[in-house]
Design a protein around this motif. Structure first.
Motif, short mmCIF file in Angstrom:
data_model
loop_
_atom_site.label_atom_id
_atom_site.label_comp_id
_atom_site.label_asym_id
_atom_site.label_seq_id
_atom_site.Cartn_x
_atom_site.Cartn_y
_atom_site.Cartn_z
N VAL A 51 4.22 -1.92 7.43
CA VAL A 51 4.68 -0.90 8.73
C VAL A 51 4.16 0.26 7.83
CG1 VAL A 51 6.32 0.16 10.30
CG2 VAL A 51 6.52 -2.23 9.50
N SER A 52 3.53 1.28 8.76
CA SER A 52 3.33 2.73 8.09
C SER A 52 3.21 3.56 9.36
CB SER A 52 2.03 2.59 7.43
OG SER A 52 0.94 2.45 8.22
N LEU A 83 12.97 -5.65 2.63
CA LEU A 83 12.34 -4.42 2.77
C LEU A 83 11.52 -3.91 1.35
CD1 LEU A 83 14.50 -4.46 5.21
CD2 LEU A 83 13.92 -1.76 5.25
N ARG A 84 10.53 -4.02 1.43
CA ARG A 84 9.57 -3.70 -0.01
C ARG A 84 8.80 -2.62 0.11
NH1 ARG A 84 7.09 -8.26 -3.78
NH2 ARG A 84 5.96 -7.16 -5.48
N THR A 85 9.11 -1.65 -0.88
CA THR A 85 8.13 -0.45 -0.96
C THR A 85 7.09 -0.47 -1.52
OG1 THR A 85 9.44 0.61 -2.85
CG2 THR A 85 10.41 0.70 -0.64
N ALA A 117 0.72 -1.24 -0.12
CA ALA A 117 -0.31 -0.18 -0.06
C ALA A 117 0.93 1.15 -0.13
CB ALA A 117 -0.82 0.00 1.15
N PRO A 118 0.27 2.21 -0.49
CA PRO A 118 0.92 3.50 -0.45
C PRO A 118 1.60 3.99 0.86
CG PRO A 118 -0.91 4.04 -1.71
CD PRO A 118 -0.89 2.38 -1.16
N GLU A 119 2.68 4.72 1.06
CA GLU A 119 3.29 5.08 2.55
C GLU A 119 3.47 3.99 3.59
OE1 GLU A 119 4.55 8.01 2.85
OE2 GLU A 119 3.92 8.26 0.85
#
Length: 276
Positions: free
Chosen positions: A251-252, A66-68, A50-52
């Motif tokens: 995580v956000s 870690l995937r953005t 998801a965004p952010e």
């Protein structure tokens, strides 16, 4: 004329993708605690983020993916193997205190290979800005197996992404000094080695985590459940404990727990059907 316009648009599109902006983090801003009521949820490896948001997947030992949301994939303490899934990370970080934290032969297709050491005793400085994420390091010393030491032989790697500061303490052999703490800054999420022997002893690690004041602590580098349980027992007075029950979570910034929390992930290699 129409052909010229099309060519210009084709040239501009890749530049726009490369210039994707990064939500500013507060690593060095000495920001106050961030309040949030929701715990983080389990997540799969091979679905959209998801965004952010950042997906964290505990692969093994000290290796995390870690995937953005923009599709960047970064692996910490990369050993050359992440599992059966066909996978080429965009960034890998490595430390050479032990051969379970690096490889001498990373796939040449990996665009960015960040070694946590430089010439003996000199350390190394990384500041890799990929637009969506900034990867930087803070050098630390390591002990040798003959009780000697290598100054600046390892690195703490820090990922600034989606407004978050995510730190991987690596194979840490000493408590950071004041200058190193300042360079690290405020970490929202920290991956910490809790074996209590080959890295720092548990009282030292507990003191380090108390100083960092991270919202989320993810234990790594534990060799048996009893080791993990001993660490958790030493942290329970000040930290909540959540066993995620799997290897991954999202995580956000807006869903950080209101109380500092140990999030226990169960390592699993990356596979095509991971975490379903």
């Amino acid at each position: 004329m129409r052909l010229i316009v099309v060519l210009v648009l084709l040239c501009v599109a890749p530049l726009a993708a490369l210039s994707q902006t990064r939500t500013p983090s507060h690593c060095i801003a000495l920001a106050g605690d961030i309040d949030g009521a929701q715990f983080l949820h389990r997540a799969s490896y091979d679905v959209d983020v998801a965004p952010e948001t950042v997906r964290l997947h505990y692969i093994a030992h000290a290796s995390f993916l870690l995937r953005t949301s923009g599709g960047l994939n970064m692996v910490t303490d990369f050993t050359g193997f992440t599992g059966s899934a066909p996978f080429i990370p965009d960034v890998v970080t490595m430390n050479h205190a032990h051969d379970t934290h690096w490889t001498a032969f990373p796939d040449p297709a990996i665009p960015h290979v960040l070694e946590g050491w430089g010439a003996f005793g000199q350390g190394i400085d990384h500041r890799l800005d990929l637009g969506e994420v900034l990867v930087r390091n803070v050098s630390t010393d390591i002990r040798s197996q003959w009780s000697g030491a290598e100054e600046n032989g390892n690195s703490i790697f820090i990922f600034e992404v989606a407004g978050l500061c995510i730190g991987h303490l690596g194979h840490l052999h000493h408590e950071p000094n004041a200058e190193q703490y300042a360079a690290i800054g405020r970490l929202d999420v920290v991956m910490a080695a809790v074996d209590g022997g080959t890295t720092v002893d548990l009282p030292t690690m507990i003191r380090i985590l108390g100083r960092l004041k991270s919202s989320i602590v993810i234990p790594m580098h534990w060799f048996a459940q009893i080791t993990l349980d001993t660490f958790i027992a030493g942290m329970r007075d000040d930290f909540a404990v959540v066993d995620v029950g799997g290897p991954a979570l999202d995580v956000s910034l807006d869903r950080l727990p209101s109380r500092p929390t140990i999030m226990v992930l169960r390592p699993a290699w990356l596979s095509v059907a991971a975490d379903d």
